[in-house]
Design a protein around this motif. Structure first.
Motif, PDB file in Angstrom:
ATOM      1  N   ASP A   1       0.079  10.180   1.182  1.00 27.53           N
ATOM      2  CA  ASP A   1      -0.139   8.795   1.602  1.00 27.53           C
ATOM      3  C   ASP A   1      -1.176   8.636   2.728  1.00 27.53           C
ATOM      4  O   ASP A   1      -2.121   7.856   2.587  1.00 27.53           O
ATOM      5  CB  ASP A   1       1.228   8.199   1.993  1.00 27.53           C
ATOM      6  N   PRO A   2      -1.052   9.371   3.861  1.00 27.59           N
ATOM      7  CA  PRO A   2      -2.072   9.173   4.908  1.00 27.59           C
ATOM      8  C   PRO A   2      -3.482   9.607   4.477  1.00 27.59           C
ATOM      9  O   PRO A   2      -4.470   9.090   5.002  1.00 27.59           O
ATOM     10  CB  PRO A   2      -1.557  10.030   6.075  1.00 27.59           C
ATOM     11  N   MET A   3      -3.557  10.537   3.502  1.00 28.59           N
ATOM     12  CA  MET A   3      -4.876  10.904   2.962  1.00 28.59           C
ATOM     13  C   MET A   3      -5.449   9.716   2.199  1.00 28.59           C
ATOM     14  O   MET A   3      -6.636   9.387   2.333  1.00 28.59           O
ATOM     15  CB  MET A   3      -4.756  12.127   2.040  1.00 28.59           C
ATOM     16  N   GLU A   4      -4.613   9.066   1.401  1.00 28.85           N
ATOM     17  CA  GLU A   4      -5.075   7.879   0.664  1.00 28.85           C
ATOM     18  C   GLU A   4      -5.501   6.788   1.642  1.00 28.85           C
ATOM     19  O   GLU A   4      -6.529   6.133   1.469  1.00 28.85           O
ATOM     20  CB  GLU A   4      -3.966   7.349  -0.258  1.00 28.85           C
ATOM     21  N   ALA A   5      -4.708   6.586   2.706  1.00 27.05           N
ATOM     22  CA  ALA A   5      -5.012   5.543   3.702  1.00 27.05           C
ATOM     23  C   ALA A   5      -6.323   5.839   4.434  1.00 27.05           C
ATOM     24  O   ALA A   5      -7.073   4.921   4.784  1.00 27.05           O
ATOM     25  CB  ALA A   5      -3.860   5.415   4.694  1.00 27.05           C
ATOM     26  N   THR A   6      -6.606   7.126   4.655  1.00 30.92           N
ATOM     27  CA  THR A   6      -7.884   7.539   5.275  1.00 30.92           C
ATOM     28  C   THR A   6      -9.038   7.204   4.340  1.00 30.92           C
ATOM     29  O   THR A   6     -10.051   6.626   4.755  1.00 30.92           O
ATOM     30  CB  THR A   6      -7.860   9.062   5.570  1.00 30.92           C
ATOM     31  N   TYR A   7      -8.881   7.552   3.078  1.00 29.15           N
ATOM     32  CA  TYR A   7      -9.894   7.318   2.038  1.00 29.15           C
ATOM     33  C   TYR A   7     -10.194   5.819   1.907  1.00 29.15           C
ATOM     34  O   TYR A   7     -11.349   5.400   1.861  1.00 29.15           O
ATOM     35  CB  TYR A   7      -9.348   7.893   0.725  1.00 29.15           C
ATOM     36  N   ILE A   8      -9.141   5.005   1.888  1.00 28.08           N
ATOM     37  CA  ILE A   8      -9.303   3.549   1.787  1.00 28.08           C
ATOM     38  C   ILE A   8     -10.048   3.029   3.023  1.00 28.08           C
ATOM     39  O   ILE A   8     -10.981   2.230   2.915  1.00 28.08           O
ATOM     40  CB  ILE A   8      -7.925   2.848   1.668  1.00 28.08           C
ATOM     41  N   GLY A   9      -9.604   3.478   4.213  1.00 24.13           N
ATOM     42  CA  GLY A   9     -10.193   2.989   5.464  1.00 24.13           C
ATOM     43  C   GLY A   9     -11.680   3.248   5.557  1.00 24.13           C
ATOM     44  O   GLY A   9     -12.458   2.353   5.922  1.00 24.13           O
ATOM     45  N   ILE A  10     -12.100   4.471   5.208  1.00 21.48           N
ATOM     46  CA  ILE A  10     -13.532   4.814   5.304  1.00 21.48           C
ATOM     47  C   ILE A  10     -14.341   3.983   4.312  1.00 21.48           C
ATOM     48  O   ILE A  10     -15.407   3.453   4.646  1.00 21.48           O
ATOM     49  CB  ILE A  10     -13.752   6.332   5.086  1.00 21.48           C
ATOM     50  N   ASN A  11     -13.823   3.833   3.091  1.00 26.87           N
ATOM     51  CA  ASN A  11     -14.537   3.038   2.083  1.00 26.87           C
ATOM     52  C   ASN A  11     -14.613   1.563   2.459  1.00 26.87           C
ATOM     53  O   ASN A  11     -15.639   0.914   2.262  1.00 26.87           O
ATOM     54  CB  ASN A  11     -13.888   3.221   0.709  1.00 26.87           C
TER      55      ASN A  11
END
Length: 423
Positions: A323-333
């Motif tokens: 989950d926090p990896m997905e949230a990181t990916y979303i945030g940067i994009n």
């Protein structure tokens, strides 16, 4: 003539030639790259969780650069290690914003690290994207929260455990690491449980320090407490303490059907180092699981697996997403999209452009950044641990849920505004 003098003359000649041609001389970095900060613990008690976030941030930056960067400029990551040392997070933030001149920082896991960074980003008017579920009770113009607020994780998880399909729990152990996130989340949960008619004597609260490793007494106490009626454990244990806690659960024979544990900080990455067979059926509540079946997630997993293998990352033979990896990916994009909309990396303009940004996420939904409150609308999933360390989704919301940063279960919050104050 000395080499130094020759070099000076040569530089003068180049500068003069450039000036004559009508071009301006810039330092190479300022002209062709945008610096972005990555602020995660790569050592100490939180490295078990945060290292993967640094790696997925680098993967995302690499992917953006391969597609032409942001406004035609490559992103240049500046990585620092605050080493699970909370005051050091503030120091490293000063360095990133003041010395390295980064346009944005992606980082932090624990709320105590975020609270350490907060006054610095506010004072220096920086930008922090925070990718982990947290206790709420905060809104800052300089922070975008891409993890869950309590109503997007903690409350739905407790609702599930109270329901018939979740085992109809009547007694509760609130067990956490001793710092602001577990204590505030448990304050909210205690008030919520009381509003549902749970008696004070049916709630037990316990805390252990960061890096705690001896859970024998605590697990024995849980076993004893559970003799008084159908009991569930809500775990806000963070970092590497999860390994001895789950091992002790297994040793004590506390099975999920007897006393289910729902965790808010344990995902695929944390389960990697544990024999998960004794933990089958215990739960976690998140806004994303690796096991979700949809084309966007399949693509995300494929990209991460290829990246982990190419970079020879630890565990790259069996790469996991969480989950926090997905949230990181979303945030940067989303930050990239906002910069391109604003046509600048200027903090205030990017903040304005972030409102209402949408992104097709690996969780299977097109999610958006709330127009006002700097939090994402997120779906909620409750998953059961499987023997292979993955999760089987047993409950989910119909779609993304709007975050409530100010919990209605904390007194006085009804008077607080659902948007950051302009300072």
């Amino acid at each position: 003539m000395s080499i130094k003098a020759t070099r000076r003359l040569t530089l003068k000649a180049i500068s003069a030639a450039v000036a004559l041609s009508g071009l301006t001389v810039f330092p190479a970095h300022a002209a062709d790259t945008i610096k972005v900060g990555i602020l995660h613990s790569l050592s100490g008690t939180m490295a078990i969780s945060e290292t993967a976030l640094k790696d997925v941030a680098l993967m995302t930056i690499e992917e953006i650069n391969a597609k032409g960067g942001v406004m035609g400029k490559k992103l240049e990551p500046v990585i620092v290690d605050p080493a699970s040392n909370w005051p050091l997070f503030a120091e490293k933030t000063k360095q990133l914003l003041g010395q390295d001149k980064v346009a944005v920082i992606f980082g932090c896991w624990t709320s105590v690290s975020r609270k350490s960074v907060l006054p610095v980003v506010e004072e220096m008017n920086g930008l922090l994207f925070y990718p982990v579920q947290y206790e709420g009770e905060e809104l800052s113009k300089n922070v975008f929260y891409t993890g869950a607020a309590p109503n997007q994780q903690a409350i739905p998880a407790v609702d599930y455990l109270m329901s018939k399909e979740g085992g109809a729990a009547k007694r509760w152990v609130l067990l956490g690491t001793d710092y602001v996130y577990p204590r505030t989340t448990n304050k909210i949960l205690r008030a919520y449980l009381k509003s549902k008619g749970v008696k004070e004597s049916d709630i037990e609260e316990k805390y252990t320090p960061f890096g705690h490793s001896d859970y024998q007494t605590i697990v024995a106490d849980i076993k004893k407490f559970s003799a008084g009626g159908k009991t569930a454990v809500v775990s806000t244990i963070n970092g590497d303490s999860n390994v001895p806690f789950y091992k002790e659960l297994g040793n004590a024979g506390l099975k999920a059907k007897d006393v289910p544990v729902v965790a808010f900080s344990v995902g695929e990455e944390e389960l990697r180092g544990i024999d998960t067979k004794p933990l089958v059926g215990h739960l976690a509540a998140w806004n994303y699981f690796m096991s979700l079946k949809n084309p966007v997630n399949e693509d995300f997993i494929k990209k991460w697996s290829a990246y982990a293998k190419a970079k020879k990352l630890p565990g790259s033979d069996k790469p996991v997403t969480n989950d926090p990896m997905e949230a990181t990916y979303i945030g940067i994009n989303m930050w990239k999209q906002a910069v391109e909309k604003a046509k600048t990396t200027d903090t205030d303009k990017v903040i304005a452009a972030m409102a209402g940004q949408t992104f097709k996420a690996p969780d299977g939904f097109t999610i958006k950044m709330d127009e006002k409150n700097h939090h994402l609308w997120k779906p909620v999933f409750v998953g059961e641990i499987k023997a292979d360390g993955q999760f089987n989704v047993v409950w989910k919301t119909a779609g993304p849920v709007q975050a409530k940063p100010w919990s209605p279960y904390i007194e006085g919050n009804d008077k607080k505004k659902d948007e950051p104050e302009k300072k």
